[in-house]
Design a protein around this motif. Structure first.
Motif, PDB file in Angstrom:
ATOM      1  N   ILE A  98       0.808  -1.227   0.000  1.00 48.03           N
ATOM      2  CA  ILE A  98       0.000   0.000   0.000  1.00 48.03           C
ATOM      3  C   ILE A  98       0.842   1.278   0.000  1.00 48.03           C
ATOM      4  O   ILE A  98       0.311   2.366  -0.074  1.00 48.03           O
ATOM      5  N   CYS A  99       2.148   1.138   0.054  1.00 42.77           N
ATOM      6  CA  CYS A  99       3.045   2.299   0.028  1.00 42.77           C
ATOM      7  C   CYS A  99       2.929   3.002  -1.325  1.00 42.77           C
ATOM      8  O   CYS A  99       2.897   2.351  -2.374  1.00 42.77           O
ATOM      9  N   VAL A 100       2.862   4.333  -1.286  1.00 44.46           N
ATOM     10  CA  VAL A 100       2.760   5.115  -2.525  1.00 44.46           C
ATOM     11  C   VAL A 100       4.112   5.714  -2.933  1.00 44.46           C
ATOM     12  O   VAL A 100       4.176   6.520  -3.855  1.00 44.46           O
ATOM     13  N   SER A 101       5.173   5.327  -2.242  1.00 39.11           N
ATOM     14  CA  SER A 101       6.557   5.744  -2.505  1.00 39.11           C
ATOM     15  C   SER A 101       6.717   7.256  -2.641  1.00 39.11           C
ATOM     16  O   SER A 101       7.464   7.727  -3.494  1.00 39.11           O
ATOM     17  N   CYS A 102       6.030   7.995  -1.787  1.00 42.68           N
ATOM     18  CA  CYS A 102       6.122   9.458  -1.841  1.00 42.68           C
ATOM     19  C   CYS A 102       7.428   9.977  -1.251  1.00 42.68           C
ATOM     20  O   CYS A 102       7.855  11.081  -1.571  1.00 42.68           O
ATOM     21  N   GLY A 103       8.042   9.192  -0.352  1.00 46.74           N
ATOM     22  CA  GLY A 103       9.310   9.583   0.246  1.00 46.74           C
ATOM     23  C   GLY A 103       9.197  10.467   1.473  1.00 46.74           C
ATOM     24  O   GLY A 103      10.217  10.853   2.046  1.00 46.74           O
ATOM     25  N   ALA A 104       7.989  10.784   1.907  1.00 46.99           N
ATOM     26  CA  ALA A 104       7.813  11.647   3.083  1.00 46.99           C
ATOM     27  C   ALA A 104       8.455  11.029   4.323  1.00 46.99           C
ATOM     28  O   ALA A 104       9.091  11.725   5.117  1.00 46.99           O
ATOM     29  N   CYS A 105       8.320   9.730   4.470  1.00 45.22           N
ATOM     30  CA  CYS A 105       8.890   9.045   5.634  1.00 45.22           C
ATOM     31  C   CYS A 105      10.413   9.120   5.628  1.00 45.22           C
ATOM     32  O   CYS A 105      11.043   9.348   6.662  1.00 45.22           O
ATOM     33  N   ALA A 106      11.008   8.962   4.464  1.00 46.07           N
ATOM     34  CA  ALA A 106      12.463   9.005   4.340  1.00 46.07           C
ATOM     35  C   ALA A 106      13.000  10.390   4.682  1.00 46.07           C
ATOM     36  O   ALA A 106      14.038  10.517   5.337  1.00 46.07           O
ATOM     37  N   VAL A 107      12.296  11.405   4.270  1.00 49.68           N
ATOM     38  CA  VAL A 107      12.698  12.778   4.579  1.00 49.68           C
ATOM     39  C   VAL A 107      12.549  13.042   6.075  1.00 49.68           C
ATOM     40  O   VAL A 107      13.398  13.683   6.691  1.00 49.68           O
ATOM     41  N   GLU A 108      11.500  12.533   6.682  1.00 50.08           N
ATOM     42  CA  GLU A 108      11.196  12.784   8.092  1.00 50.08           C
ATOM     43  C   GLU A 108      12.086  12.004   9.056  1.00 50.08           C
ATOM     44  O   GLU A 108      12.325  12.444  10.173  1.00 50.08           O
ATOM     45  N   CYS A 109      12.594  10.856   8.643  1.00 51.80           N
ATOM     46  CA  CYS A 109      13.365   9.988   9.544  1.00 51.80           C
ATOM     47  C   CYS A 109      14.658  10.662  10.001  1.00 51.80           C
ATOM     48  O   CYS A 109      15.541  10.932   9.182  1.00 51.80           O
ATOM     49  N   ARG A 163       3.592   9.024  11.538  1.00 46.39           N
ATOM     50  CA  ARG A 163       2.755  10.232  11.626  1.00 46.39           C
ATOM     51  C   ARG A 163       2.665  10.974  10.300  1.00 46.39           C
ATOM     52  O   ARG A 163       1.641  11.571  10.000  1.00 46.39           O
ATOM     53  N   ILE A 164       3.728  10.940   9.509  1.00 49.96           N
ATOM     54  CA  ILE A 164       3.763  11.715   8.266  1.00 49.96           C
ATOM     55  C   ILE A 164       3.220  10.939   7.062  1.00 49.96           C
ATOM     56  O   ILE A 164       2.861  11.518   6.057  1.00 49.96           O
ATOM     57  N   CYS A 165       3.141   9.618   7.152  1.00 51.96           N
ATOM     58  CA  CYS A 165       2.778   8.776   6.008  1.00 51.96           C
ATOM     59  C   CYS A 165       1.339   9.005   5.534  1.00 51.96           C
ATOM     60  O   CYS A 165       0.393   8.726   6.263  1.00 51.96           O
ATOM     61  N   PRO A 166       1.152   9.467   4.286  1.00 51.33           N
ATOM     62  CA  PRO A 166      -0.205   9.709   3.780  1.00 51.33           C
ATOM     63  C   PRO A 166      -0.958   8.418   3.438  1.00 51.33           C
ATOM     64  O   PRO A 166      -2.181   8.416   3.380  1.00 51.33           O
TER      65      PRO A 166
END
Length: 69
Positions: A13-24, A52-55
């Protein structure tokens, strides 16, 4: 010291937006070949910022202690 939990991504279900990678803050997450997030459980400290950031709401926490037993 890492917590007893670590983040894991449901690649289906991951949309590979990268928000999590930026936030980590530890750099434990990367987007694998533009497809989905991969989280290195040896680096992850279980802070929860990625969840928390994952859409797509595709990040869950797994128990390190349960996994080792």
């Amino acid at each position: 010291m890492p917590s007893k939990f670590y983040a894991s991504c449901n690649k289906n279900i991951c949309v590979s937006c990268g928000a999590c990678a930026v936030e980590c803050p530890r750099g434990a997450i990367e987007i694998w070949k533009g497809c989905y997030a991969v989280i290195d459980k040896n680096i992850c400290v279980g802070c929860g910022l990625c969840k928390r950031i994952c859409p797509a709401n595709c990040i869950e926490f797994l128990n390190r202690e349960t996994e080792e037993n």
